[in-house]
Design an enzyme around this catalytic site. Structure first.
Site, PDB file in Angstrom:
ATOM      1  N   ASP A 486     124.828  73.142  77.865  1.00 29.73           N
ATOM      2  CA  ASP A 486     124.376  74.177  76.927  1.00 29.73           C
ATOM      3  C   ASP A 486     124.103  75.456  77.734  1.00 29.73           C
ATOM      4  O   ASP A 486     123.134  75.548  78.481  1.00 29.73           O
ATOM      5  CB  ASP A 486     123.106  73.702  76.212  1.00 29.73           C
ATOM      6  CG  ASP A 486     122.618  74.659  75.133  1.00 29.73           C
ATOM      7  OD1 ASP A 486     123.105  75.810  75.085  1.00 29.73           O
ATOM      8  OD2 ASP A 486     121.754  74.236  74.305  1.00 29.73           O
ATOM      9  N   HIS A 487     124.979  76.359  77.534  1.00 28.61           N
ATOM     10  CA  HIS A 487     124.892  77.568  78.356  1.00 28.61           C
ATOM     11  C   HIS A 487     123.682  78.434  78.011  1.00 28.61           C
ATOM     12  O   HIS A 487     123.390  79.417  78.698  1.00 28.61           O
ATOM     13  CB  HIS A 487     126.194  78.368  78.235  1.00 28.61           C
ATOM     14  CG  HIS A 487     126.558  79.094  79.515  1.00 28.61           C
ATOM     15  ND1 HIS A 487     125.691  79.960  80.132  1.00 28.61           N
ATOM     16  CD2 HIS A 487     127.682  79.070  80.280  1.00 28.61           C
ATOM     17  CE1 HIS A 487     126.287  80.455  81.228  1.00 28.61           C
ATOM     18  NE2 HIS A 487     127.492  79.933  81.342  1.00 28.61           N
ATOM     19  N   ARG A 488     122.992  78.098  77.007  1.00 28.48           N
ATOM     20  CA  ARG A 488     121.780  78.882  76.720  1.00 28.48           C
ATOM     21  C   ARG A 488     120.733  78.620  77.790  1.00 28.48           C
ATOM     22  O   ARG A 488     119.981  79.495  78.196  1.00 28.48           O
ATOM     23  CB  ARG A 488     121.194  78.539  75.349  1.00 28.48           C
ATOM     24  CG  ARG A 488     122.045  78.985  74.193  1.00 28.48           C
ATOM     25  CD  ARG A 488     121.470  78.534  72.863  1.00 28.48           C
ATOM     26  NE  ARG A 488     121.501  77.070  72.745  1.00 28.48           N
ATOM     27  CZ  ARG A 488     121.148  76.403  71.653  1.00 28.48           C
ATOM     28  NH1 ARG A 488     120.763  77.059  70.576  1.00 28.48           N
ATOM     29  NH2 ARG A 488     121.183  75.082  71.641  1.00 28.48           N
TER      30      ARG A 488
END
Lengths: 516, 376, 330
Positions: A486-488
């Site tokens: 999850d690139h967040r």
């Protein structure tokens, strides 16, 4: 010429079926008159004297005193025209071939004495009988001549002469087959059960041919309606094949069959194909499966995940030979005798080590609270394919377990998944997941995060491939790993480092010792 | 024999004894005077011929040509005597044993046998003979007779004084019928309506196996006293007396004097029907006693003694009897089963959907067999 | 148009018939000076005299038997049996004689006798005053059996029955004697076709979902039930049979083929009643149209109960609705 009539025992008392012959009041050879007392019979009701029905000569008594005779049975034969005497021809032996030349010479086989003459051949008989009268089942048929002497024009060349009373019974025409009607004088008949052949079907008295003007949705008989109801079929959608547009049982069954799902096995050993609950389209070209339970949740999860978390996947190919050797050694190890040891086990352990070094990967993005939640525990999810679909049960607090315990946990988890007994709780609160795509022979993939998690590891197939090992091309066990994150909350560096660590341990398991 | 009951000849009107001797009666002799020798011979002839017919019919049944026969043997005088007292415009309502009256009214006796051969229920047109069909339900027709008489009355056929017009009904029934409710209701209706009907009860002493003492304690004529109806007992085997009492009663009715009841004391010499066995319930002695009182024999004796019955007449009569018997035999044996469509005919006078549908269905049904004969 | 009670309408019809044909005579107990216990013959004795309006002895068999005799001479007797339960002494004359006379004489004898019978219950009467014996007569070939449900039909059908050359059992629902209705007393009447005219069913109410077949006193109950279930979304068609012999099978099956469901209502006991014949015919002719079995609502297999219980015994709106529910559920 002699003309014979047979007299049959009448019903003397409205429905009697038989009588005993008590006394014959005449003898063979006697000349008799109409109404002269003939014989006495005893019926169920009384002693009855039967009067003679004809004028003539008694030819033969067919029953004896003391006999019990059925109503309708022949009892005596009269010659009602005895003046036609024998003449030149002597009484023939009924079984002998007729003597004398066969004038016509056409038929060389001896004609047999069968009374084939029909009554119409004969000259007309005395007044008692009128066989030519248009009679239905009149009794005159029963009194029809048993045999006629031939008219002169008859085809048989041999005059068959007269029949003198013989010891052989003359062939008698039996009374006409009793119909079901009560014949006057012959009371109740005992007919044999037989069917008279039909040529045409007859409709009921109030049958109306055309229902055209009456509007009604469906014609079907009650059992068919019930069947349709049980099968959940709307009768008005079924094509009727019965006469006049009637929906038959077959029609309904056909209709149901056409809607049967094809049993598609999605993989070998798939014993509960999920298409089972599907409905095949009318044209048979597609199957609609209602989205239910597991699949529904999976789908929901996928959607939730795929369209919320920005996914990035990083890949790593590595030489996993050391792990394979380790697995082989552990399989022989007594301590691990009671558990399955697989490359996945080592991969799981490797991921745990990676998490220890990079705990930020073990987190989740709380959109609602706008917080990143770092978990202090690892609930390691293992993506499992079950007949009901994909589920991700997790091993709670996997970070605490030694390899053996982890193996046990993994085994139990897998077993439960196979059995379909995975609890809902097992599927909750996962923190990170491994998906073993290698089991299917797949190298790698871009797995979708389990919702609530930040990373998922795809463990690919392990193959022997040529590899540069210590400067030389060797055949080594090679595999690919993929990590989606999850690139967040996970940037490329973190994700890459985590994957790299996993690969490092898998490439060299002793590294785990170093990192412990 | 009981002295005063229904099996006694208590008070019977008699003009001819069983030995063939004439006796006088204060009231009825005058009617007998209307019967000249020619008429008496004719009556004798009719009784002989009808008896021959009757015997032939019994034979035919025993030969399987009839399902049943109801012999009138022994009752010829009651029927022929009363029958002679009828005018053409009178109406007769018989039970089912009045073959002699049928004959007198011109009913074809061979045709009558069709009923017993199972070909039809009624074998003549009542209006052509003023003779109703036979009624097999005991006593039912007594009400029909009464109603008919009431209608005649309304039609102005009673008490006009015109002998060509004045009419009445005679209703025949037996001792057994007097027990039926309908018969008693008929007496009541006839009495209170002053209907022009004569109830003629042939007490032949047996209702199948039950003697008349099971139907009544007193002579049947007394039943009429209960409704205030004039009544008389007559020797039913005496053709002269039977004639006389009927003449009187019919005259009374025709003239508007109302109904009357005649009990003809006679004897059923044969069985109730061909299905019956009298040997089971009555004695040979009794049968012999009544054979001596045979209605035909006494008339024959009377006429013979007076020289009124010549050989030619006898021979002619015998020939007629034989001829009728033969005719009846031929006709009966050649009479064949009617077309099955007759099942459905005349159920109603006007079309009825159920009957019509069933008739049509049955036709199709019969034609549906592979061995079906065309057009039946 | 006049507003008449059923009793009054029949009275008017009798009067018309008697005026039309001098051979029409009335016979029965107490029909003369009293005008009948239900006053159906009121005023006729006075206007037509004792020869045409006859008080008879108390003997039902005698009444029918003498009527047969009179009819054989061309009269058209209209008998009254005072109450349904008293028809049985005349049962023999009706079934063995009246029904069969035309048949056995091959059409040579006609017996145009009408037997009027107040029948059925609901009036709080004692025993034998509430019977519904119509099936016994419908089962006997040779008799026409009819029953009017409305004053209009009472007026017309009595005239048709009298004009018919066949014997007619004319059952008058006594519980409806005092119901009022419009009667067209000037409607043209033709003698020809009278038998047929009184043998046709009438659609008392159009509907789509279920056919209610009724006659006589039960027509009203059926209509009431239809009203109730209309409000519940079930559209019931009500057929007033008017004739039980002959049954208007065509009308019944046409209706059931449309609706697919059939409920028969009659006061007579259900077992072996007219409804059984209707059910069998419907099953035979409309088998493939049926959504549900044919149900019958009627009296129970018991003698008619004491009058305090009769409304529990007789088919009521609720009992009819119960059967409607059952056929609708299929």
């Amino acid at each position: 010429m002699p003309t014979f009539e047979t007299f049959y025992l009448p019903d003397a008392g409205e429905g009697l079926t038989e009588a005993d012959i008590v006394t014959w009041l005449v003898a063979v050879g006697d000349t008799v008159e109409v109404n002269q007392p003939l014989l006495e019979v005893e019926t169920a009701k009384s002693l009855v004297e039967l009067p003679c029905p004809v004028d003539g000569l008694v030819t033969e008594l067919l029953v004896r005193e003391g006999d019990t005779v059925e109503v309708g049975a022949p009892i005596v034969v009269f010659d009602v025209d005895p003046s036609g005497a024998a003449g030149e021809v002597s009484a023939p032996d009924l079984r002998a071939a007729p003597s004398g030349a066969d004038a016509a010479g056409t038929d060389t086989s001896p004609p047999t004495f069968s009374p084939t003459f029909s009554p119409s051949d004969a000259a007309s008989t005395p007044v008692q009988v009128s066989p030519s009268a248009a009679s239905g089942e009149g009794l005159e048929e029963r009194l029809a001549p048993a045999v006629h002497s031939p008219a002169p024009h008859h085809e048989h060349a041999e005059p068959v002469g007269t029949y003198a009373p013989t010891h052989e019974p003359v062939h008698h025409e039996a009374p006409p087959a009793p119909s079901s009607s009560v014949l006057v004088g012959y009371g109740v008949s005992a007919s044999e059960a037989k069917r008279r052949p039909r040529s045409v079907e007859v409709q009921s008295p109030f049958h109306e041919e055309s229902d055209a003007e009456i509007e009604h949705p469906v014609f079907a008989k009650p059992p068919v309606r019930r069947l349709a109801k049980e099968l959940g079929i709307d009768l008005s959608t079924v094509s009727p094949s019965g006469p006049g547009g009637i929906v038959t049982r077959e029609d309904v069954i056909q209709h149901a069959k056409a809607r049967e799902p094809r049993t598609l096995a999605t993989y070998a050993g798939d014993d509960q194909p999920w298409l089972e609950s599907g409905i095949v389209s009318a044209d048979g070209r597609m199957t609609r499966v209602p989205v239910k339970s597991v699949r529904k949740r999976t789908a929901e999860a996928m959607v939730a995940s795929a369209f919320t978390a920005p996914h990035v996947t990083v890949f790593h190919t590595l030489d996993i030979t050391e792990t394979m050797d380790l697995v082989a050694r552990l399989k022989k190890d007594k301590e691990f005798a009671d558990v399955h040891v697989t490359p996945l086990l080592i991969a799981a352990k490797a991921l745990l080590f990676a998490i220890r070094r990079h705990p930020e990967i073990n987190a989740s993005w709380d959109e609602q609270r706008q917080e990143i939640v770092y978990k202090h525990y690892v609930n390691l999810g293992i993506a499992a394919t079950t007949p009901r679909g994909l589920i991700v049960p997790n091993i709670k607090d996997a970070h605490r377990y030694d390899l053996h315990t982890l193996a046990q946990e993994l085994q139990d988890l897998t077993q439960e998944a196979r059995n379909g007994t995975t609890s809902a709780q097992a599927m909750q609160d996962g923190t990170i997941t491994i998906t073993n795509v290698g089991v299917f022979g797949i190298d790698t993939g871009t797995p979708i995060l389990n919702p609530g998690e930040a990373a998922i590891l795809a463990f690919g197939a392990v193959r022997q491939q040529p590899w540069v090992h210590e400067g030389e091309i060797k055949v080594r066990w090679v595999t690919q790993l993929a990590l989606s994150f999850d690139h967040r909350l996970v940037d490329g560096e973190l994700g890459s480092r985590v994957l790299s660590d996993v690969a490092t341990v898998l490439g060299d398991p002793t590294k785990a010792l170093v990192w412990s | 024999m009981d002295v005063h009951g229904p099996l006694s000849d208590d008070g019977v009107v008699r003009l001819l004894t069983h030995t063939g001797d004439r006796v006088e009666h204060p009231v009825y002799s005058r009617y007998a005077e209307e019967l000249d020798d020619s008429t008496l011979r004719q009556m004798w002839r009719e009784m002989v011929v009808v008896r021959a017919f009757d015997r032939e019919a019994t034979s035919l049944q025993r030969q399987g040509e009839l399902g049943l026969w109801v012999p009138a043997l022994g009752q010829e005088a009651a029927q022929v005597g009363s029958g002679h007292a009828l005018r053409p415009q009178d109406w007769v309502f018989p039970s089912y044993r009045e073959h002699a009256v049928a004959h007198l009214r011109g009913v074809n006796l061979a045709a009558l046998l069709r009923i017993f051969r199972g070909l039809e229920h009624g074998a003549w047109v009542p209006e052509e003979h003023n003779f109703h069909l036979y009624t097999l339900v005991i006593g039912s027709h007594t009400l029909h007779a009464t109603g008919y008489a009431m209608a005649m009355d309304r039609d102005g056929l009673v008490g006009t004084g015109d002998p060509g017009r004045d009419a009445a009904v005679v209703c025949y029934f037996g001792d057994g019928a007097t027990s039926q409710g309908d018969t008693n209701e008929a007496l009541i209706f006839a009495a209170v309506n002053n209907a022009p009907v004569v109830f003629f009860c042939q007490n032949n002493q047996w209702a199948i196996s039950e003697p008349a003492t099971r139907q009544s304690k007193v002579p049947f004529a007394q039943r009429a006293d209960g409704v205030g109806m004039p009544n008389v007992r007559v020797d039913g085997n005496d053709v002269l007396a039977s004639y006389a009492v009927t003449r009187e009663a019919m005259d009374r009715a025709r003239s508007g004097g109302g109904p009357g009841f005649i009990e003809a004391f006679t004897y059923r010499m044969g069985a109730h029907t061909t299905s019956d066995d009298p040997t089971r319930y009555r004695s040979k002695a009794e049968e012999e006693y009544w054979a001596e009182r045979d209605p035909i024999a006494r008339l024959e004796a009377y006429l013979t003694r007076r020289g009124a019955l010549g050989d030619d007449f006898r021979a002619e009569t015998e020939a007629m009897a034989k001829e009728l018997a033969a005719e009846v035999r031929v006709a009966t044996k050649s009479a064949s089963k009617p077309p099955t469509s007759e099942i459905f005919d005349h159920v109603f006078a006007e079309p009825h959907t159920i009957v019509d549908a069933e008739r049509a269905w049955f036709e199709r049904y019969e034609e549906s067999f592979t061995d079906a004969e065309g057009g039946h | 148009m006049e507003t008449l009670t059923l009793a009054g309408a029949i009275n008017a019809g009798l009067r018309k018939a008697m005026e039309r044909d001098p051979k029409v005579i009335l016979m029965g107990e107490d029909i003369g000076a009293l005008g009948g216990v239900f006053r159906v013959t009121d005023g006729l004795h006075k206007d037509f005299g004792p020869d045409r309006v006859m008080d008879t002895p108390l003997a039902e068999s005698g009444i029918v038997g003498t009527a047969i005799g009179m009819s054989m001479r061309g009269y058209r007797p209209v008998c009254e049996i005072q109450f349904d339960g008293f028809i049985f002494p005349a049962f023999d004359q009706i079934t063995t004689q009246l029904a069969k006379m035309h048949y056995r004489s091959r059409g040579k004898i006609t017996v145009p006798v009408v037997i009027r019978v107040p029948y059925a219950g609901g009036i709080g009467a004692v025993e034998h005053h509430s019977e519904s014996p119509e099936a016994l007569f419908a089962h006997t070939a040779g008799l026409r059996v009819v029953t009017p449900a409305t004053p209009q039909d009472g007026y017309l059908m009595i005239q048709q029955a009298i004009a018919s050359p066949d014997p007619v059992l004319f059952f008058e629902p006594k519980a409806r004697y005092w119901d009022k209705g419009e009667v067209d007393v000037d409607a043209p009447f033709t003698v020809d076709g009278a038998s047929a005219a009184m043998s046709h069913a009438r659609v008392a109410r159009q509907g789509e979902d279920v056919t209610l077949v009724a006659y006589g006193p039960s027509v009203r109950v059926a209509l009431q039930a239809a009203q109730v279930c209309e409000n519940e979304g079930v559209s019931a068609e009500v057929l007033d049979l008017r004739a039980i012999s002959p049954l208007d099978i065509g009308a019944i099956t046409r209706s059931v083929k449309k609706t697919g469901r059939c409920v028969v209502v009659h006061e007579a006991p259900v077992p072996f009643g007219a409804g059984a014949e209707i059910a069998a015919r419907v099953a035979e002719e409309a088998f493939y149209h049926l959504e549900a079995p044919v149900l019958r609502v009627g009296g129970f297999h018991s003698p008619y109960p004491a009058s305090k219980l009769e409304h529990d015994y007789l088919p009521s709106v609720d009992r009819v609705l119960d059967s409607i529910d059952r056929v609708m559920v299929h």
